[in-house]
Design an enzyme around this catalytic site. Structure first.
Site, PDB file in Angstrom:
ATOM      1  N   GLY A 113      24.254  35.980  17.034  1.00 44.84           N
ATOM      2  CA  GLY A 113      24.690  35.184  18.086  1.00 44.84           C
ATOM      3  C   GLY A 113      24.060  34.684  19.150  1.00 44.84           C
ATOM      4  O   GLY A 113      23.867  35.604  20.190  1.00 44.84           O
ATOM      5  N   ASN A 200      35.060  38.764  22.554  1.00 45.36           N
ATOM      6  CA  ASN A 200      36.308  38.916  23.014  1.00 45.36           C
ATOM      7  C   ASN A 200      37.405  39.288  21.969  1.00 45.36           C
ATOM      8  O   ASN A 200      38.242  38.617  22.012  1.00 45.36           O
ATOM      9  CB  ASN A 200      36.697  37.861  24.031  1.00 45.36           C
ATOM     10  CG  ASN A 200      36.257  37.731  25.490  1.00 45.36           C
ATOM     11  OD1 ASN A 200      36.160  38.808  25.974  1.00 45.36           O
ATOM     12  ND2 ASN A 200      35.834  36.724  25.729  1.00 45.36           N
ATOM     13  N   GLY A 228      29.597  35.866  32.154  1.00 45.53           N
ATOM     14  CA  GLY A 228      29.317  34.355  31.675  1.00 45.53           C
ATOM     15  C   GLY A 228      27.968  33.878  31.920  1.00 45.53           C
ATOM     16  O   GLY A 228      27.146  34.641  31.473  1.00 45.53           O
ATOM     17  N   LYS A 294      39.028  44.855  28.843  1.00 48.22           N
ATOM     18  CA  LYS A 294      38.489  43.541  29.243  1.00 48.22           C
ATOM     19  C   LYS A 294      39.643  42.486  29.040  1.00 48.22           C
ATOM     20  O   LYS A 294      39.604  41.478  29.707  1.00 48.22           O
ATOM     21  CB  LYS A 294      37.282  43.230  28.055  1.00 48.22           C
ATOM     22  CG  LYS A 294      36.742  41.713  28.289  1.00 48.22           C
ATOM     23  CD  LYS A 294      36.421  41.468  29.673  1.00 48.22           C
ATOM     24  CE  LYS A 294      35.164  40.143  29.628  1.00 48.22           C
ATOM     25  NZ  LYS A 294      35.822  39.134  28.962  1.00 48.22           N
ATOM     26  N   HIS A 297      41.488  42.433  32.293  1.00 45.80           N
ATOM     27  CA  HIS A 297      40.627  41.860  33.216  1.00 45.80           C
ATOM     28  C   HIS A 297      40.860  40.377  33.096  1.00 45.80           C
ATOM     29  O   HIS A 297      40.844  39.561  34.122  1.00 45.80           O
ATOM     30  CB  HIS A 297      39.395  42.284  32.785  1.00 45.80           C
ATOM     31  CG  HIS A 297      38.105  41.538  33.363  1.00 45.80           C
ATOM     32  ND1 HIS A 297      37.573  40.209  32.850  1.00 45.80           N
ATOM     33  CD2 HIS A 297      37.190  41.862  34.658  1.00 45.80           C
ATOM     34  CE1 HIS A 297      36.844  39.783  33.862  1.00 45.80           C
ATOM     35  NE2 HIS A 297      36.408  40.641  34.546  1.00 45.80           N
ATOM     36  N   GLU A 301      42.261  37.413  35.452  1.00 44.19           N
ATOM     37  CA  GLU A 301      41.284  36.515  35.895  1.00 44.19           C
ATOM     38  C   GLU A 301      42.405  35.075  35.919  1.00 44.19           C
ATOM     39  O   GLU A 301      41.912  34.300  36.407  1.00 44.19           O
ATOM     40  CB  GLU A 301      40.294  36.296  34.875  1.00 44.19           C
ATOM     41  CG  GLU A 301      39.344  34.921  35.013  1.00 44.19           C
ATOM     42  CD  GLU A 301      38.429  35.076  33.921  1.00 44.19           C
ATOM     43  OE1 GLU A 301      38.146  34.115  33.217  1.00 44.19           O
ATOM     44  OE2 GLU A 301      37.578  36.254  33.937  1.00 44.19           O
ATOM     45  N   TYR A 302      43.190  34.947  34.570  1.00 41.73           N
ATOM     46  CA  TYR A 302      44.000  33.762  34.680  1.00 41.73           C
ATOM     47  C   TYR A 302      44.886  33.701  35.877  1.00 41.73           C
ATOM     48  O   TYR A 302      45.079  32.677  36.396  1.00 41.73           O
ATOM     49  CB  TYR A 302      44.940  34.167  33.440  1.00 41.73           C
ATOM     50  CG  TYR A 302      44.437  33.810  32.011  1.00 41.73           C
ATOM     51  CD1 TYR A 302      43.000  33.935  31.935  1.00 41.73           C
ATOM     52  CD2 TYR A 302      45.197  33.336  30.950  1.00 41.73           C
ATOM     53  CE1 TYR A 302      42.376  33.837  30.566  1.00 41.73           C
ATOM     54  CE2 TYR A 302      44.752  33.245  29.826  1.00 41.73           C
ATOM     55  CZ  TYR A 302      43.369  33.495  29.524  1.00 41.73           C
ATOM     56  OH  TYR A 302      42.675  33.067  28.117  1.00 41.73           O
TER      57      TYR A 302
END
Length: 444
Positions: A113, A200, A228, A294, A297, A301-302
């Protein structure tokens, strides 16, 4: 050729010597003192394309003889392991990865990937001296990284053939493709090898996958990865789940990808000295723990993103008192237009908030950067995607009976941004018309 003397853990010691003969290696191994269940170090010796591999025979609380065996027919590049990386073997002869020594702090790993994050992770590893074998459905992506020092692979089998045991393959792909990719690699991997999912994935899928792969002797490690497109330079925050020994074996890779301590001061009052958290990566627990941490996490973040967005939207509309409003039954009057006469400079406000403010954060840094380039954000349509973690966070909150109204509302706002509330809004307009004859006002 003479083998090195290896001092094992828990007082376990053995010495080995290897001499070249006409057909390969003649191994002479001393006796080993050990207790059943203990682990001991073993190492490999190279003779052309052959590998001398030490296995333990014997048992109980007595001396046991380690016999050498020659493994032939290997076509894979194994120099990285043959340079002296030790293994751990249990008393049944099963391989368990061992953390490389300080002298051997680089590794060869496979990366599947090569999108935005995967490619940058490869570059970060290469920069630190690791060897990375890369494969992707995009030939251009493979060639791009090969031109920068990566080892190109043509397919999963080719990738695995270019790794030394224990083989470690890191998948950096969308969650929907993970099971299919695992199915492709499982027949190619063996006892003690490691599959890593750095995307994810849903943590419950990790639990299932770990059990399925364990039946084949393959270790499964889940790594929630945050950082990111900035991770190449800043590093990636890694939240890790999986077997202890497999995670320890991967430590050189995980440490390289992590940000390190950087300029961040230790948390006042913190006394832990046995954790890697200050380096930016943490083994959170057993299979699924990394992606569970995660997941939450990203749920947080949202909520943080929604809070910034809502606050800045209030500031943007602080000049509503200057706007002429219609006077009719369908429009709520603004009682104090004089209180809303502000034409605020949002790029400058986000910039000043970055300096000494309680709400300063990296998310705010990114927001300020975006607004400095495009104050009206004209390049965006306002459709906000969700990749699953926010939903799974709310599901966990429901299962645990834990209130999470902020995170839930932030998730629902994302649905609304994609016009998923449009039909519900039409229902409301229809009902207003039915009971009161209220006509919809045209969109502005």
């Amino acid at each position: 050729m003479t083998g090195e003397k290896c001092g094992g853990e828990r007082g376990i010691h053995f010495a080995a010597a290897a001499e070249q003969d006409g057909d390969g290696l003649a191994l002479q191994i001393s006796k080993v003192n050990f207790t059943t269940g203990d682990l001991f170090r073993a190492f490999v010796i190279e003779s052309g394309s052959q590998i001398a591999e030490f296995r333990l025979h014997g048992g109980n609380d007595a001396d046991a003889v380690i016999h050498g065996s020659i493994v032939t027919g290997l076509e894979t590049p194994v120099k990285r392991v043959l340079d002296g990386v030790p293994f751990l073997w249990d008393v049944k002869g099963h391989t368990i990865p061992q953390t490389p020594t300080k002298e051997q702090n680089t590794m060869r790993i496979g990366m599947v990937g090569l999108g935005r994050m995967g490619a940058n992770m490869v570059l970060r590893l290469l920069k630190a001296g690791h060897e990375v074998v890369v494969w992707d459905h995009s030939v251009a992506a493979i060639q791009s990284l090969a031109s920068q020092g990566a080892v190109a692979a043509t397919d999963p089998q080719d990738l695995v053939s270019k790794l030394a045991s224990p083989k470690a393959v890191w998948m950096m792909i969308p969650a929907a493709y993970v099971d299919g990719t695992i199915a492709s690699f499982t027949p190619l991997l063996g006892n003690g090898d490691i599959l890593i999912d750095g995307g994810n994935s849903y943590y419950k899928d990790d639990i299932r996958r770990a059990k399925e792969l364990a039946a084949h002797g393959i270790n499964y490690v889940d790594v929630g990865t945050s950082g990111g497109v900035w991770g190449l330079e800043r590093g990636y925050c890694e939240m890790i789940g999986g077997p202890d020994e497999a995670v320890k074996f991967l430590d050189p890779i995980l440490k390289t990808l992590a940000p390190g301590k950087g300029d961040a001061e230790p948390t006042p009052g913190r006394t832990r000295t046995d954790s890697t958290a200050e380096e930016g990566y943490l083994h959170c627990g057993s299979s699924g723990a990394g992606h569970f941490v995660k997941m939450v996490h990203n749920g947080i973040e949202y909520g943080m993103m929604a809070a910034y967005a809502e606050g800045l939207n209030i500031l943007k509309n602080a000049n509503i008192g200057k706007v002429k409003r219609e006077i009719d039954a369908e429009t709520t009057p603004l009682r104090e237009p004089e209180a809303y006469q502000y034409d605020l400079d949002l790029p400058e406000i986000t910039e000043v908030w970055r300096r000494g403010s309680v709400v300063a954060s990296w998310l705010l840094d990114l927001t300020a950067d975006a607004m400095a380039r495009d104050p009206e954000l004209a390049t965006f349509g306002g459709r906000v995607s969700d990749s699953g973690e926010g939903r799974w966070t709310i599901e966990a909150a429901i299962d645990e009976g834990v209130p999470a109204p902020v995170l839930t509302t932030a998730l629902y706002e994302r649905f609304a941004s994609r016009n998923q509330a449009l039909f519900a809004d039409k229902i409301c307009s229809a009902m207003r018309y039915e009971f009161g004859g209220h006509h919809e006002k045209p969109a502005e």
